[in-house]
Design a protein around this motif. Structure first.
Motif, PDB file in Angstrom:
ATOM      1  N   LEU A 463       0.861  -1.190   0.000  1.00  0.00           N
ATOM      2  CA  LEU A 463       0.000   0.000   0.000  1.00  0.00           C
ATOM      3  C   LEU A 463       0.893   1.234   0.000  1.00  0.00           C
ATOM      4  O   LEU A 463       1.834   1.315   0.792  1.00  0.00           O
ATOM      5  N   ILE A 464       0.616   2.149  -0.913  1.00  0.00           N
ATOM      6  CA  ILE A 464       1.338   3.434  -0.886  1.00  0.00           C
ATOM      7  C   ILE A 464       0.324   4.547  -0.704  1.00  0.00           C
ATOM      8  O   ILE A 464      -0.663   4.625  -1.433  1.00  0.00           O
ATOM      9  N   VAL A 465       0.576   5.389   0.294  1.00  0.00           N
ATOM     10  CA  VAL A 465      -0.199   6.621   0.426  1.00  0.00           C
ATOM     11  C   VAL A 465       0.765   7.751   0.074  1.00  0.00           C
ATOM     12  O   VAL A 465       1.824   7.896   0.698  1.00  0.00           O
ATOM     13  N   ALA A 466       0.401   8.518  -0.966  1.00  0.00           N
ATOM     14  CA  ALA A 466       1.307   9.555  -1.458  1.00  0.00           C
ATOM     15  C   ALA A 466       1.472  10.672  -0.438  1.00  0.00           C
ATOM     16  O   ALA A 466       0.669  10.819   0.478  1.00  0.00           O
ATOM     17  N   GLY A 467       2.502  11.458  -0.644  1.00  0.00           N
ATOM     18  CA  GLY A 467       2.756  12.591   0.234  1.00  0.00           C
ATOM     19  C   GLY A 467       1.762  13.716  -0.023  1.00  0.00           C
ATOM     20  O   GLY A 467       0.947  13.646  -0.950  1.00  0.00           O
ATOM     21  N   PRO A 468       1.831  14.766   0.813  1.00  0.00           N
ATOM     22  CA  PRO A 468       0.955  15.917   0.572  1.00  0.00           C
ATOM     23  C   PRO A 468       1.316  16.544  -0.773  1.00  0.00           C
ATOM     24  O   PRO A 468       2.374  16.255  -1.316  1.00  0.00           O
ATOM     25  N   LYS A 469       0.486  17.397  -1.263  1.00  0.00           N
ATOM     26  CA  LYS A 469       0.691  18.077  -2.551  1.00  0.00           C
ATOM     27  C   LYS A 469       0.753  17.080  -3.710  1.00  0.00           C
ATOM     28  O   LYS A 469       1.562  17.202  -4.617  1.00  0.00           O
ATOM     29  N   SER A 470      -0.051  16.026  -3.609  1.00  0.00           N
ATOM     30  CA  SER A 470      -0.091  15.084  -4.731  1.00  0.00           C
ATOM     31  C   SER A 470      -1.513  15.027  -5.279  1.00  0.00           C
ATOM     32  O   SER A 470      -2.475  15.325  -4.562  1.00  0.00           O
ATOM     33  N   TYR A 471      -1.618  14.664  -6.528  1.00  0.00           N
ATOM     34  CA  TYR A 471      -2.936  14.556  -7.163  1.00  0.00           C
ATOM     35  C   TYR A 471      -2.917  13.415  -8.167  1.00  0.00           C
ATOM     36  O   TYR A 471      -1.838  12.910  -8.524  1.00  0.00           O
TER      37      TYR A 471
END
Ligand SMILES: C[S@@+](CC[C@H](N)C(=O)[O-])C[C@H]1O[C@@H](n2cnc3c(N)ncnc32)[C@H](O)[C@@H]1O
Length: 489
Positions: A463-471
């Motif tokens: 599972l990857i949860v992207a960092g902030p400022k991602s879309y």
């Protein structure tokens, strides 16, 4: 896609050509244009013969990414990153610029061996529970955020890989980090100073936080070609390491043989016997000519048994998935090798976080944490500390701005994981068997993932949860890395 239309964002590994993957070589060889930082272009030397090279210095990342996209009209392009393109490198900008230029579909991110994993393999380090990866460069991220992440990782006793520790102009940040550890009473914590890993001038030194504070000579050694690995829970170190050993522990990467490094390929071709789980043997089946021997017996004993068997033959390889330093059972062999001759050589590989990140775009280009085995009682609260434990820690890490990668998820832990991430609204992905024929990828947002994965067996998933400022755009996750505060683009 036909090669003509491709923009490869290529990770060339930490330095030596034999640490490049076969896919990275293939991408560069198939390109008409090669765009990159001067240092990296010099490293790949002969591979760029006959190609048009566009190189520039540090700080011109936006310009390089723009040029690479513009060149696409004229033929295939390789945009070069050192190490892995997702780790403080060009994956984010490459995708962002391609998206602005309407050519997002043409991008292939080619994962590489990142330098902390390479350094860990050289030093016999294995991460068994977690590792946080933090850059001390405050050019694109405010220092207060970086310091908060260091504080959180250090107080949770996580091992921490520090990139960009110090440059001529950024010379006080490392002192702040050392002070945080001292204030937490962790002066005895071991630190690996890894300079120019896998390059001809490689230098590895072990010290402690306390020593580093006292020793100006050691601090002077640390520069922009250096990374640090600060010890923590679940990190083991040691083993009888020998570059010239006939026994090799090989990281086979995510599954597709094109992600093997050149070094691994050479060692496998020369090996008379190759030991490993069936899945890893499948990766090398069409490459190796030696006997392929499947591990058998109780799980805990398998690696040790393979090592003992390998000692009796010349040129052997023992396979682990991904990279040997990241959540593999290589430590069992290293443990055993201390008592034995000959020693072992460790060959780094592309870890799952790099492979999955590359498939879904650029989710990790800022600081991130790798976690494994949350179900196994790891991540208890450190004695006397106010730090969260278990799944609650994930919320703390995400609030602090880390991207998260959870290895070895399984169906029983997915509901709790989903609960931990669902209050954030960030791009994320659940990836299974990446780079294999039965690959499955679900790209979504943390608030919606749970519904999409109901009934998922979770096996061999990351599972990857992207960092902030991602879309998310066209099923790719793109993370901005603060360049918008430095340039208008
Ligand atoms: C802009 S980042 C690029 C990282 C790269 N994408 C990777 O995955 O390794 C540059 C920093 O990576 C680290 N680094 C890269 N290659 C290295 C090597 N061969 N030895 C030691 N540190 C290295 C250093 O901390 C350096 O300041």
């Amino acid at each position: 896609l036909p090669l003509e239309n491709k923009l490869f964002v290529v990770g060339i590994g930490p330095g030596a050509l034999d640490q490049m993957t076969c896919r990275a070589v293939e991408a560069i060889e198939g390109s008409k244009f090669v765009v990159g930082h001067r240092t990296y272009i010099d490293m790949i030397g002969d591979l760029t013969k006959g190609k048009q090279i566009i190189s520039s210095n540090m700080g011109r990342e936006v310009e390089r990414a723009k040029i690479a996209v513009e060149m696409l009209d004229k033929g295939p392009v390789s945009l070069i990153s050192g190490g892995d393109p997702n780790v403080y490198a060009m994956a984010g900008l490459g995708l962002e610029m391609a998206s602005k230029g309407g050519s997002l579909e043409s991008v292939e991110v080619v994962p590489g061996v990142t330098s902390f994993a390479a350094g860990a393999c050289r030093a016999g380090i294995t991460f068994r529970e977690t590792v946080a990866v933090i850059s001390l460069s405050d050019l694109l991220t405010p220092w207060s955020e970086i310091e908060h992440r260091v504080q959180l990782a250090a107080s949770s006793l996580m091992p921490v890989a520090i990139y960009n520790p110090k440059s001529r102009r950024r010379n006080w940040q490392l002192d702040r980090v050392l002070k945080i550890y001292q204030e937490l009473g962790r002066a005895d914590t071991e630190v690996l100073i890894a300079k120019n890993v896998m390059r001809s001038c490689e230098k590895l030194q072990w010290t402690t936080i306390g020593e580093l504070v006292k020793c100006a000579d050691l601090i002077d050694e640390i520069d922009m070609f250096t990374l640090l690995i600060i010890g923590g829970r679940g990190m083991t170190r040691g083993g009888n390491l020998s570059d010239s050993s006939s026994i090799n522990i090989i990281g086979v990467g995510p599954g597709d043989p094109r992600h093997l490094t050149n070094e691994a390929l050479g060692l496998l071709k020369r090996s008379q016997k190759i030991f490993g789980a069936e899945r890893y043997l499948d990766t090398v089946r069409n490459i190796a000519s030696g006997d392929l021997i499947s591990h058998n017996g109780p799980f805990n004993e398998r690696m040790k048994k393979s090592y003992l068997a390998a000692k009796n033959c010349s040129n052997t390889s023992i396979l682990v998935g991904g990279d040997p330093s990241v959540f593999s059972s290589a430590w069992r062999i290293l443990d055993e090798s201390i008592r034995c001759d000959p020693g072992v050589h460790i060959s780094a590989g592309v870890s799952a976080f790099s492979a999955v990140a590359a498939r879904i775009g650029a989710p990790l280009v800022s600081d991130f944490v790798l976690l494994s085995g949350l179900k196994n009682g790891n991540f208890e609260r450190p004695a006397g500390s106010a730090v969260s434990a278990g799944y609650d820690m994930i919320s703390d890490l995400m609030s602090a701005g880390f991207a998260i990668v959870v290895y070895n998820t399984n169906a029983s832990e997915l509901p709790e994981l989903m609960e931990a991430i669902s209050s954030f609204d960030r791009p994320c992905a659940l990836a299974q068997d990446v780079s294999r024929s039965d690959e499955s990828l679900i790209v979504s947002r943390t608030s919606e993932l749970e519904t999409l994965i109901r009934g998922h067996n979770g096996m061999r998933s990351t599972l990857i949860v992207a960092g902030p400022k991602s879309y998310i755009k066209n099923d790719k996750i793109i993370t901005q890395r603060g360049y918008e505060s430095k340039y208008s683009y």
